[in-house]
Scaffold this motif. Structure first.
Motif, mmCIF file in Angstrom:
data_model
loop_
_atom_site.group_PDB
_atom_site.id
_atom_site.type_symbol
_atom_site.label_atom_id
_atom_site.label_comp_id
_atom_site.label_asym_id
_atom_site.label_seq_id
_atom_site.Cartn_x
_atom_site.Cartn_y
_atom_site.Cartn_z
ATOM 1 N N VAL A 120 0.842 -1.203 0.000
ATOM 2 C CA VAL A 120 0.000 0.000 0.000
ATOM 3 C C VAL A 120 0.872 1.246 0.000
ATOM 4 N N GLN A 121 1.905 1.257 0.832
ATOM 5 C CA GLN A 121 2.806 2.402 0.887
ATOM 6 C C GLN A 121 3.465 2.650 -0.468
ATOM 7 N N MET A 122 3.884 1.560 -1.107
ATOM 8 C CA MET A 122 4.529 1.689 -2.412
ATOM 9 C C MET A 122 3.554 2.236 -3.457
ATOM 10 N N ALA A 123 2.299 1.769 -3.399
ATOM 11 C CA ALA A 123 1.290 2.239 -4.358
ATOM 12 C C ALA A 123 1.043 3.733 -4.186
ATOM 13 N N ILE A 124 0.973 4.194 -2.934
ATOM 14 C CA ILE A 124 0.739 5.613 -2.656
ATOM 15 C C ILE A 124 1.920 6.463 -3.121
ATOM 16 N N VAL A 125 3.124 6.001 -2.829
ATOM 17 C CA VAL A 125 4.326 6.742 -3.239
ATOM 18 C C VAL A 125 4.424 6.817 -4.761
ATOM 19 N N THR A 126 4.189 5.686 -5.430
ATOM 20 C CA THR A 126 4.266 5.644 -6.891
ATOM 21 C C THR A 126 3.231 6.572 -7.517
#
Length: 293
Positions: A75-81
């Protein structure tokens, strides 16, 4: 060390709250359970206590599941991307509305084509290139024929379905900020608020049923400790804890699944927009920076 303890407590506060409330409630075991022929008012009062206890436990577990999901690396990676992609396309943001309109038109044509194809009908026979409908004239001869009437009515229904097809439009605001179905690809899924609202209704109904069952039984104070009472109160808490754990798991799966997919879908569409811009001749692409210069 103290900071680590604070972080641990903050991340698991839901567990501590539920444990504390459960212990306090189980401590009411110094009463005995008996069927007493209560009045309606008494049953409602006792039912309300059990109901709010179950609802509280469920809501805390729900929030804990959300917190666990938010901390998930995927989830964190999706938000950052997504944030990085928004920054990347920002010089061309003035072209995003135009691209969204184009994609909405393309999507409407594709979905209408699929609807019509289910009855062996061609898109070109019923709609113009701009998406407007051509004149549709029912075949009166077929409608009068008992053998062909069913087929003609199916054709009419199919055309009306394609004509009035409702799809979620893709917008610049939805792609770049926080707000899918197979036949509706630009419906990116529920927001956290929508998920909370929908699941809350189901939680309330479930808790009312369970609270009604336990609320039917009355209690009276006794002098001697009763292990049967302890088991009865413990059973209620165990049931609520099990349901709470299920709720926490469902909330976690929502955040890491549907909610994350929603963000990924928006990122993918922004990447498509970026690729579209890059494919245009350079003289057609003007960025906000260049306009200011």
């Amino acid at each position: 060390m103290n900071e680590k303890i604070r972080d641990f407590f903050k991340q698991n506060i839901g567990y501590f709250i539920v444990a504390l409330v459960s212990i306090v409630y189980i401590a009411t075991a110094f009463i005995t359970v008996d069927e007493t022929g209560k009045t309606i008012g008494e049953i409602i009062a006792d039912t309300a206590v059990v109901f709010f206890l179950g609802l509280f436990i469920n809501r805390v577990f729900d929030l804990q599941g959300m917190m666990n999901g938010d901390r998930d690396e995927r989830v964190q990676m999706a938000i950052v991307t997504h944030g990085e992609t928004v920054v990347k396309i920002s010089p061309y943001i003035d072209r995003l509305d135009e691209w969204c309109k184009l994609k909405n038109e393309e999507n409407l044509k594709v979905q209408r084509t699929r609807v019509l194809a289910s009855e062996g009908m061609r898109y070109e026979d019923y709609f113009n290139e701009d998406g407007s409908a051509k004149d549709f004239i029912p075949d009166e001869e077929k409608l009068k024929n008992k053998t062909l009437r069913k087929t003609e009515k199916a054709r009419i229904r199919c055309f009306k379905k394609a004509l009035h097809l409702k799809l979620t439009p893709i917008t610049a605001g939805a792609l770049t900020s926080e707000g899918g179905k197979k036949q509706d690809p630009y419906n990116f899924g529920r927001t956290k608020g929508q998920y909370e609202t929908q699941t809350s209704v189901r939680d309330i109904i479930t808790k009312i049923c369970i609270a009604g069952i336990f609320g039917y039984y009355g209690v009276r104070l006794i002098q001697d400790f009763n292990y049967a009472t302890l088991i009865w109160n413990g059973l209620q808490v165990v049931i609520f804890l099990i349901m709470g754990c299920i709720k926490m798991y469902n909330s976690f799966m929502f955040v890491t699944g549907e909610y994350r997919t929603r963000i990924v879908n928006k990122t993918n569409n922004l990447e498509m927009f970026h690729n579209y811009i890059q494919s245009l001749p350079k003289e057609e692409v003007k960025t906000e920076v260049e306009d200011e210069q």
